[in-house]
Motif scaffolding. Structure first.
Motif, PDB file in Angstrom:
ATOM      1  N   PRO A 262       5.852   9.297   2.328  1.00  9.47           N
ATOM      2  CA  PRO A 262       5.446   7.902   2.069  1.00  9.47           C
ATOM      3  C   PRO A 262       5.311   7.123   3.368  1.00  9.47           C
ATOM      4  O   PRO A 262       5.999   7.391   4.357  1.00  9.47           O
ATOM      5  N   SER A 264       3.731   3.101   5.187  1.00  7.63           N
ATOM      6  CA  SER A 264       3.484   1.682   4.955  1.00  7.63           C
ATOM      7  C   SER A 264       2.143   1.476   4.253  1.00  7.63           C
ATOM      8  O   SER A 264       1.126   2.039   4.678  1.00  7.63           O
ATOM      9  N   PRO A 265       2.113   0.654   3.204  1.00 12.43           N
ATOM     10  CA  PRO A 265       0.831   0.345   2.553  1.00 12.43           C
ATOM     11  C   PRO A 265      -0.111  -0.439   3.445  1.00 12.43           C
ATOM     12  O   PRO A 265      -1.297  -0.586   3.132  1.00 12.43           O
ATOM     13  N   CYS A 270      -1.803   5.980   5.953  1.00 13.56           N
ATOM     14  CA  CYS A 270      -0.868   6.376   4.901  1.00 13.56           C
ATOM     15  C   CYS A 270      -1.430   6.179   3.496  1.00 13.56           C
ATOM     16  O   CYS A 270      -0.756   6.514   2.510  1.00 13.56           O
ATOM     17  N   HIS A 271      -2.637   5.640   3.376  1.00 17.69           N
ATOM     18  CA  HIS A 271      -3.183   5.363   2.048  1.00 17.69           C
ATOM     19  C   HIS A 271      -3.347   6.645   1.230  1.00 17.69           C
ATOM     20  O   HIS A 271      -3.064   6.663   0.032  1.00 17.69           O
ATOM     21  N   THR A 273      -1.703   9.592   1.569  1.00 11.55           N
ATOM     22  CA  THR A 273      -0.421  10.186   1.191  1.00 11.55           C
ATOM     23  C   THR A 273       0.251   9.360   0.094  1.00 11.55           C
ATOM     24  O   THR A 273       0.857   9.917  -0.834  1.00 11.55           O
ATOM     25  N   ASN A 274       0.153   8.058   0.168  1.00 18.73           N
ATOM     26  CA  ASN A 274       0.735   7.225  -0.883  1.00 18.73           C
ATOM     27  C   ASN A 274       0.049   7.467  -2.222  1.00 18.73           C
ATOM     28  O   ASN A 274       0.701   7.458  -3.276  1.00 18.73           O
ATOM     29  N   ASP A 275      -1.257   7.689  -2.198  1.00 18.43           N
ATOM     30  CA  ASP A 275      -1.963   8.021  -3.433  1.00 18.43           C
ATOM     31  C   ASP A 275      -1.509   9.373  -3.989  1.00 18.43           C
ATOM     32  O   ASP A 275      -1.398   9.540  -5.210  1.00 18.43           O
ATOM     33  N   LYS A 278       1.502   8.899  -6.029  1.00 18.72           N
ATOM     34  CA  LYS A 278       1.185   8.356  -7.355  1.00 18.72           C
ATOM     35  C   LYS A 278       0.712   9.458  -8.307  1.00 18.72           C
ATOM     36  O   LYS A 278       0.890   9.365  -9.519  1.00 18.72           O
TER      37      LYS A 278
END
Length: 382
Positions: A262, A264-265, A270-271, A273-275, A278
């Motif tokens: 994860p 920082s948004p 990092c977008h 990896t954050n997706d 989800k």
């Protein structure tokens, strides 16, 4: 093809077989799946080579079909020897065991370095080329601990996260998958790193010919190798539409574990990896998250499938035939939308063997596209 007599150590190709296999995979429109189907249908690469022009003609090609010559592949074998590399077939002991399990695994890999690295369980680590300091440090931390736990770290020799992962695992073992030929590493600034890898406990691999300069379309194939070799892939910093996400998709398709770190948004790196998080990727905030999840998989005894020619006399080709009416039925069933081969069999009213033969003809003629999950479609004209 039956592999009951192969044993855990595989079956070595003879020099003649290796030349024939290399000629077959280097001929026009012969990818790994077409290669497998040709061997399964005709018994040996030599028989398949003889059949290629006619199969291509039946598939509708309008140009002269190119079969790779003996002299062409002998030059490539000599180039491999000059660079200290060897070609390893899918049924041979040094071929990466996890890679054998995927549909359409490369029948031959060019390999340079410590071949024993290919026989150890692997963790893939990939991520952003313009990595942050903290991202590169975290990737190195995972690679270092995974190496100490007995895993080979596989990555793509790219800048940023890949470089950090390779460097951190030089002493424990790392595999660099290349998008071009082994003599055409990319990027140029990592040539020295590649030399360190192959001179130590590491390995460089490629399915592309010697002398092949990597193009944009070759990097997804490289990513597929990383996912196929690895029991799991850790993604550290990946933007939307990045190559690392292609690796993650391949890993998921192959039933591998997907780890995501994860971030920082507010950081575009990092977008992606954050997706992934989800979508169900394993949250990774330290090396233990990876090592504990991989432990049960690393104990599995993988079977030894793969394309392999029989020992001794070549067997006769399978007596499958198809008419022009059958060809029309299969071509009509296909369109630009990917479909399952079983659906084509039912729609056309033909046997599976006939449909596979007709798809092979279209493939060799450059009129078929193959997709993940075994789906096929008519090729769209360029």
């Amino acid at each position: 093809m039956s592999d009951a007599s192969a044993g855990r150590n595989g079956v070595a190709l003879t020099e003649r077989q290796k030349i024939s296999w290399l000629r077959l995979i280097r001929s026009d429109n012969v990818g790994p799946i077409a290669f497998r189907d040709l061997i399964n249908h005709f018994g040996t690469a030599d028989n398949a080579l003889d059949a290629l022009p006619e199969l291509s003609r039946r598939g509708g090609t309008r140009q002269t079909y190119r079969v790779a010559s003996v002299s062409e592949v002998e030059r490539e074998l000599e180039a491999a020897r000059r660079h200290g590399a060897v070609f390893v077939g899918i049924g041979e002991a040094a071929y990466p065991s996890a890679l054998r399990q995927i549909d359409g695994a490369p029948p031959l890999l060019a390999m340079k370095g410590d071949l024993s690295a290919a026989g150890r369980p692997s963790l893939g680590i990939v991520g952003s080329r313009n990595a942050s300091v903290s991202g590169a440090k975290f990737a190195a931390m995972i690679a270092l601990d995974a190496g100490r736990a007995g895993y080979v770290v596989t990555s793509g020799l790219a800048r940023g996260i890949d470089t950090a992962a390779h460097r951190a695992s030089l002493e424990t073992g790392t595999i660099a998958a290349l998008a071009g030929g082994l003599d055409r590493p990319y990027p140029p600034e990592n040539v020295g790193l590649l030399e360190e890898i192959t001179a130590g406990r590491g390995l460089a691999i490629s399915e592309m010919p010697f002398g092949w300069e990597p193009r944009a379309r070759d990097f997804p194939r490289r990513n597929r190798l990383i996912a196929g070799i690895s029991l799991g892939v850790a993604i550290v910093e990946a933007a939307h539409r990045s190559g690392s996400l292609i690796t993650a998709r391949y890993a998921a398709d192959f039933g591998r574990l997907v780890f995501a770190v994860p971030g920082s948004p507010l950081d575009p790196r990092c977008h992606g990896t954050n997706d992934l998080l989800k979508q169900g990727a394993i949250v990774t905030t330290g090396p233990d998250d990876v090592i504990e999840a991989l432990a049960p998989l690393s104990q599995l005894e993988l079977p030894l499938p793969g394309v392999r020619e029989p020992d001794g006399q070549a067997r006769a080709g399978v007596p499958v035939s198809a008419s022009d009416r059958d060809r029309v039925a299969v071509s009509t069933a296909l369109g630009p939308t990917p479909v399952e081969i079983d659906d084509i069999v039912r729609h056309a009213g033909l046997s599976p063997a006939q449909v596979y033969l007709l798809l092979l003809e279209l493939d060799l003629a450059g009129r078929l596209d193959r997709h993940a999950g075994g789906l096929v479609s008519l090729a769209t004209p360029e």
